[in-house]
Design a protein around this motif. Structure first.
Motif, PDB file in Angstrom:
ATOM      1  N   ASP A 205     -16.826  51.518  24.186  1.00 51.74           N
ATOM      2  CA  ASP A 205     -16.050  50.447  24.101  1.00 51.74           C
ATOM      3  C   ASP A 205     -16.858  49.056  23.946  1.00 51.74           C
ATOM      4  O   ASP A 205     -16.517  48.132  23.382  1.00 51.74           O
ATOM      5  CB  ASP A 205     -15.248  50.309  25.222  1.00 51.74           C
ATOM      6  N   ARG A 206     -17.847  49.220  24.594  1.00 52.80           N
ATOM      7  CA  ARG A 206     -18.945  47.921  24.408  1.00 52.80           C
ATOM      8  C   ARG A 206     -19.424  47.474  23.019  1.00 52.80           C
ATOM      9  O   ARG A 206     -19.324  46.680  22.561  1.00 52.80           O
ATOM     10  CB  ARG A 206     -20.008  48.133  25.462  1.00 52.80           C
ATOM     11  N   LEU A 207     -19.723  48.971  22.328  1.00 55.65           N
ATOM     12  CA  LEU A 207     -20.125  48.859  21.149  1.00 55.65           C
ATOM     13  C   LEU A 207     -19.064  48.273  20.142  1.00 55.65           C
ATOM     14  O   LEU A 207     -19.504  47.386  19.372  1.00 55.65           O
ATOM     15  CB  LEU A 207     -20.568  50.278  20.654  1.00 55.65           C
ATOM     16  N   VAL A 208     -17.874  48.840  20.507  1.00 56.11           N
ATOM     17  CA  VAL A 208     -16.791  48.454  19.440  1.00 56.11           C
ATOM     18  C   VAL A 208     -16.442  46.975  19.852  1.00 56.11           C
ATOM     19  O   VAL A 208     -16.281  46.180  18.872  1.00 56.11           O
ATOM     20  CB  VAL A 208     -15.431  49.131  19.874  1.00 56.11           C
ATOM     21  N   GLU A 209     -16.680  46.417  20.728  1.00 55.37           N
ATOM     22  CA  GLU A 209     -16.169  44.908  21.223  1.00 55.37           C
ATOM     23  C   GLU A 209     -17.138  44.124  20.508  1.00 55.37           C
ATOM     24  O   GLU A 209     -17.119  42.952  20.219  1.00 55.37           O
ATOM     25  CB  GLU A 209     -16.047  44.750  22.604  1.00 55.37           C
ATOM     26  N   ALA A 210     -18.506  44.585  20.746  1.00 56.75           N
ATOM     27  CA  ALA A 210     -19.810  44.036  20.138  1.00 56.75           C
ATOM     28  C   ALA A 210     -19.731  43.616  18.791  1.00 56.75           C
ATOM     29  O   ALA A 210     -20.187  42.510  18.076  1.00 56.75           O
ATOM     30  CB  ALA A 210     -21.103  44.645  20.757  1.00 56.75           C
ATOM     31  N   GLN A 211     -19.345  44.588  17.926  1.00 52.26           N
ATOM     32  CA  GLN A 211     -19.479  44.496  16.459  1.00 52.26           C
ATOM     33  C   GLN A 211     -18.141  43.497  15.995  1.00 52.26           C
ATOM     34  O   GLN A 211     -17.968  43.235  14.846  1.00 52.26           O
ATOM     35  CB  GLN A 211     -19.196  45.771  15.884  1.00 52.26           C
ATOM     36  N   ALA A 212     -16.972  43.312  16.804  1.00 49.82           N
ATOM     37  CA  ALA A 212     -15.723  42.693  16.514  1.00 49.82           C
ATOM     38  C   ALA A 212     -15.907  41.420  15.657  1.00 49.82           C
ATOM     39  O   ALA A 212     -15.250  41.352  14.435  1.00 49.82           O
ATOM     40  CB  ALA A 212     -14.844  42.491  17.679  1.00 49.82           C
ATOM     41  N   PRO A 213     -16.571  40.664  15.850  1.00 48.96           N
ATOM     42  CA  PRO A 213     -16.726  39.364  15.074  1.00 48.96           C
ATOM     43  C   PRO A 213     -17.441  39.334  13.816  1.00 48.96           C
ATOM     44  O   PRO A 213     -17.414  38.459  13.137  1.00 48.96           O
ATOM     45  CB  PRO A 213     -17.249  38.299  16.151  1.00 48.96           C
ATOM     46  N   ILE A 214     -18.199  40.546  13.670  1.00 45.00           N
ATOM     47  CA  ILE A 214     -19.079  40.582  12.594  1.00 45.00           C
ATOM     48  C   ILE A 214     -18.191  41.108  11.196  1.00 45.00           C
ATOM     49  O   ILE A 214     -17.833  42.371  11.477  1.00 45.00           O
ATOM     50  CB  ILE A 214     -20.435  41.704  12.765  1.00 45.00           C
ATOM     51  N   ARG A 215     -18.040  40.187  10.496  1.00 48.75           N
ATOM     52  CA  ARG A 215     -17.085  40.552   9.275  1.00 48.75           C
ATOM     53  C   ARG A 215     -17.887  40.300   7.883  1.00 48.75           C
ATOM     54  O   ARG A 215     -18.089  38.972   7.421  1.00 48.75           O
ATOM     55  CB  ARG A 215     -16.058  39.949   9.166  1.00 48.75           C
ATOM     56  N   VAL A 216     -18.686  41.131   7.621  1.00 54.71           N
ATOM     57  CA  VAL A 216     -19.660  41.078   6.306  1.00 54.71           C
ATOM     58  C   VAL A 216     -19.168  40.579   5.237  1.00 54.71           C
ATOM     59  O   VAL A 216     -19.740  39.439   4.598  1.00 54.71           O
ATOM     60  CB  VAL A 216     -20.296  42.383   5.989  1.00 54.71           C
ATOM     61  N   LEU A 217     -17.954  41.083   4.727  1.00 54.24           N
ATOM     62  CA  LEU A 217     -17.572  40.587   3.366  1.00 54.24           C
ATOM     63  C   LEU A 217     -16.919  38.954   3.427  1.00 54.24           C
ATOM     64  O   LEU A 217     -17.087  38.249   2.622  1.00 54.24           O
ATOM     65  CB  LEU A 217     -16.212  41.452   2.783  1.00 54.24           C
ATOM     66  N   ASP A 218     -16.365  38.702   4.619  1.00 51.02           N
ATOM     67  CA  ASP A 218     -15.796  37.381   4.752  1.00 51.02           C
ATOM     68  C   ASP A 218     -17.170  36.521   4.880  1.00 51.02           C
ATOM     69  O   ASP A 218     -16.953  35.263   4.619  1.00 51.02           O
ATOM     70  CB  ASP A 218     -15.439  37.142   6.165  1.00 51.02           C
ATOM     71  N   ALA A 219     -18.315  36.846   5.320  1.00 47.17           N
ATOM     72  CA  ALA A 219     -19.708  35.760   5.631  1.00 47.17           C
ATOM     73  C   ALA A 219     -20.147  35.886   4.219  1.00 47.17           C
ATOM     74  O   ALA A 219     -20.894  34.831   4.130  1.00 47.17           O
ATOM     75  CB  ALA A 219     -20.286  36.675   6.699  1.00 47.17           C
ATOM     76  N   ILE A 220     -20.082  36.448   3.482  1.00 44.62           N
ATOM     77  CA  ILE A 220     -20.695  36.658   1.976  1.00 44.62           C
ATOM     78  C   ILE A 220     -19.953  36.148   0.824  1.00 44.62           C
ATOM     79  O   ILE A 220     -20.496  36.041  -0.227  1.00 44.62           O
ATOM     80  CB  ILE A 220     -21.331  37.623   1.575  1.00 44.62           C
ATOM     81  N   LYS A 221     -18.634  36.122   1.031  1.00 47.21           N
ATOM     82  CA  LYS A 221     -17.823  35.624  -0.180  1.00 47.21           C
ATOM     83  C   LYS A 221     -17.952  34.427  -0.765  1.00 47.21           C
ATOM     84  O   LYS A 221     -18.355  33.350   0.095  1.00 47.21           O
ATOM     85  CB  LYS A 221     -16.276  36.062  -0.019  1.00 47.21           C
ATOM     86  N   TRP A 222     -17.809  34.082  -1.929  1.00 51.86           N
ATOM     87  CA  TRP A 222     -17.859  32.778  -2.514  1.00 51.86           C
ATOM     88  C   TRP A 222     -16.505  31.814  -2.670  1.00 51.86           C
ATOM     89  O   TRP A 222     -15.287  32.713  -2.843  1.00 51.86           O
ATOM     90  CB  TRP A 222     -18.357  32.803  -3.993  1.00 51.86           C
ATOM     91  N   ASP A 223     -16.411  30.744  -2.275  1.00 52.27           N
ATOM     92  CA  ASP A 223     -15.226  29.905  -2.276  1.00 52.27           C
ATOM     93  C   ASP A 223     -14.616  29.863  -3.739  1.00 52.27           C
ATOM     94  O   ASP A 223     -15.518  29.822  -4.705  1.00 52.27           O
ATOM     95  CB  ASP A 223     -14.993  28.837  -1.399  1.00 52.27           C
ATOM     96  N   ASP A 224     -13.555  29.350  -3.861  1.00 56.87           N
ATOM     97  CA  ASP A 224     -12.895  29.273  -5.501  1.00 56.87           C
ATOM     98  C   ASP A 224     -13.593  28.220  -5.893  1.00 56.87           C
ATOM     99  O   ASP A 224     -13.541  28.135  -7.064  1.00 56.87           O
ATOM    100  CB  ASP A 224     -11.465  28.924  -5.096  1.00 56.87           C
ATOM    101  N   SER A 225     -14.200  27.153  -5.294  1.00 57.25           N
ATOM    102  CA  SER A 225     -14.717  25.924  -5.892  1.00 57.25           C
ATOM    103  C   SER A 225     -16.096  26.462  -6.863  1.00 57.25           C
ATOM    104  O   SER A 225     -16.243  25.568  -7.916  1.00 57.25           O
ATOM    105  CB  SER A 225     -15.294  24.863  -5.106  1.00 57.25           C
ATOM    106  N   VAL A 226     -16.580  27.511  -6.449  1.00 58.46           N
ATOM    107  CA  VAL A 226     -17.720  28.038  -7.090  1.00 58.46           C
ATOM    108  C   VAL A 226     -17.426  28.332  -8.517  1.00 58.46           C
ATOM    109  O   VAL A 226     -17.566  28.161  -9.650  1.00 58.46           O
ATOM    110  CB  VAL A 226     -18.667  29.292  -6.438  1.00 58.46           C
ATOM    111  N   ARG A 227     -16.082  29.460  -8.510  1.00 61.23           N
ATOM    112  CA  ARG A 227     -15.368  29.840  -9.722  1.00 61.23           C
ATOM    113  C   ARG A 227     -14.940  28.798 -10.699  1.00 61.23           C
ATOM    114  O   ARG A 227     -15.431  28.803 -11.789  1.00 61.23           O
ATOM    115  CB  ARG A 227     -14.326  30.817  -9.305  1.00 61.23           C
ATOM    116  N   GLU A 228     -14.430  27.597 -10.118  1.00 63.56           N
ATOM    117  CA  GLU A 228     -13.700  26.612 -10.815  1.00 63.56           C
ATOM    118  C   GLU A 228     -14.901  25.818 -11.668  1.00 63.56           C
ATOM    119  O   GLU A 228     -14.846  25.440 -12.819  1.00 63.56           O
ATOM    120  CB  GLU A 228     -12.878  25.908  -9.913  1.00 63.56           C
ATOM    121  N   GLU A 229     -15.991  25.378 -10.902  1.00 66.24           N
ATOM    122  CA  GLU A 229     -17.156  24.991 -11.205  1.00 66.24           C
ATOM    123  C   GLU A 229     -17.915  25.875 -12.354  1.00 66.24           C
ATOM    124  O   GLU A 229     -18.137  25.075 -13.704  1.00 66.24           O
ATOM    125  CB  GLU A 229     -17.989  24.364 -10.417  1.00 66.24           C
TER     126      GLU A 229
END
Length: 427
Positions: A18-42
């Motif tokens: 349970d401690r391991l599950v709780e520790a990893q909870a805030p780590i969201r790889v894809l959210d942390a590395i995605k580019w925002d829409d402004s990059v595509r628009e530019e």
């Protein structure tokens, strides 16, 4: 048969898990590395001629949703306590310690966003296109090239099924299929989302559909078996583990097995099709290009040369460089599809050949990895892991699956060149 473990021992494992599950909870790889829409628009505003301004400074303006130093220490503490409380040689402890080490690598990778360190750690976690399957065997790149050559002979003779199903209708169709697949977990939700790059994505108990995406019936069949019957099913099965709750969460090492299972499901349910396979091979080839020094513009042009639209070419190229810089090493997670398919298929083939059919359903008992399968079998015998509640039909019927694998194993020993010569006058 192994002896059942004491209740106190089970409680210790559950607490650490349970401690391991709780520790990893805030780590969201894809959210942390995605580019925002402004990059595509530019990028489109500059007529697709300039590299997107994505580098370490870009990510510095987008801080992580957790404190890296605090999380690194947390996983270090959990790993220490696993050894103290379970000992060095405990099989379940070895799995959890490896997960702690992987999550620390993930944190260091995310700290290195926009730098060469990001790409190097990505290769360590997910592999490289130049990795061989076994000593002396072809590499992942070789597999991609071979499949591309086979697909080129198919061309577009089979026609393209028009995409006429909008997101709201797709949500309704998939929700009905999920309700049938998971009758005991009616909380499995399908809903629209504006915040994803792919047409769809699965979470622990949901499938998100991109609001502006269009689908056909074949697309929805693939989503049902790939995202639903594999990714959601393994998450739910992990959540139903009474002791080893860590099986509900997938570290990078589980990605290869999970995606391999998902692609195998597509194949054996006859859901896949040439254009789908071409998408997967192109992802592998694009990563190989980036590993060889190609930048974002060159990978974008590769996709344009494969007949993709400007918008799809941008989306595919950005998958390769997300987390990195637009001229850096790639994010190699997308190698998991073809690599995982080969490794998982070979594992099931050997399990059938050696008469160890009981091992096959354990692939679905949570977010598993192939290297842990023998250990998971022991943990089931010890009462620490329960068999999967949900199994997709091809894996629930081991009689049919083993027969399919027996024929498949024989056919791989035939010489295709000799067969081609013998059939020359009839094909």
């Amino acid at each position: 048969m192994a002896v059942k473990q004491s209740e106190q021992y089970q409680l210790v494992i559950r607490s650490l898990s349970d401690r391991l599950v709780e520790a990893q909870a805030p780590i969201r790889v894809l959210d942390a590395i995605k580019w925002d829409d402004s990059v595509r628009e530019e990028f489109f505003r500059k007529r697709c001629k300039s590299l997107p301004p994505v580098d370490a400074d870009y990510y510095a303006q987008r801080p992580l949703s957790f404190d890296p130093a605090e999380r690194l220490q947390l996983f270090q503490d959990i790993e220490r306590d696993i050894t103290r409380q379970l000992g060095t040689f405990s099989p379940v402890g070895q799995i959890m310690r490896r997960m702690c080490r992987e999550y620390r690598m993930v944190i260091r990778m995310l700290e290195g966003r926009g730098t060469p360190e990001f790409g190097r750690i990505s290769q360590e976690l997910y592999g490289s296109a130049s990795d061989a399957f076994h000593a002396g065997d072809p590499t992942i790149t070789d597999l991609g090239i071979m499949l591309s050559e086979s697909l080129s002979n198919i061309g577009n003779d089979l026609g393209r099924e028009p995409k006429t199903i909008a997101a709201p209708e797709a949500v309704a169709i998939l929700q009905d299929r999920m309700n049938q697949a998971f009758p005991d977990d009616q909380a499995v939700r399908v809903f629209e989302s504006d915040g994803i790059v792919a047409d769809a994505a699965a979470g622990a108990d949901y499938i998100k559909i991109r609001s502006d995406a269009m689908f056909n019936q074949r697309d929805l069949k693939i989503l049902a078996v790939h995202e639903g019957m594999v990714h959601v099913a393994t998450s739910l099965n992990g959540q139903h583990q009474p002791i080893c709750t860590f099986l509900a969460k997938g570290p990078p090492s589980s990605t290869v097995t999970q995606e391999g299972l998902a692609i195998l499901m597509e194949v054996i349910t006859f859901a896949s099709y040439p254009a789908r396979l071409r998408k997967l091979t192109n992802r592998t080839r694009a990563i190989q290009l980036a590993e060889s020094g190609a930048n974002f513009l060159e990978v974008f042009e590769f996709y344009r040369g494969e007949g993709y639209s400007r918008e799809d070419s941008y989306a595919n190229a950005s998958r390769v460089f997300r987390g990195s810089s637009s001229a850096g090493l790639p994010f190699t997670k997308d190698l998991a599809y073809l690599k995982g398919f080969i490794l998982t298929y070979n594992y099931i083939q050997l399990a059938v050949r050696k008469g160890k059919l009981q091992q096959i359903p354990l692939l679905f008992c949570g977010k598993t990895t192939l290297e842990d399968m023998r250990t998971l079998g022991q943990l089931v015998d010890e009462g620490l892991v329960v068999p999967p509640r949900y199994l997709p039909e091809p894996f629930a019927d081991l009689n049919a699956l083993s027969a399919w694998m027996c024929f498949s194993g024989f056919l791989t020993n035939l010489s295709l060149e000799r067969i081609e010569a013998d059939y020359a006058n009839i094909l």
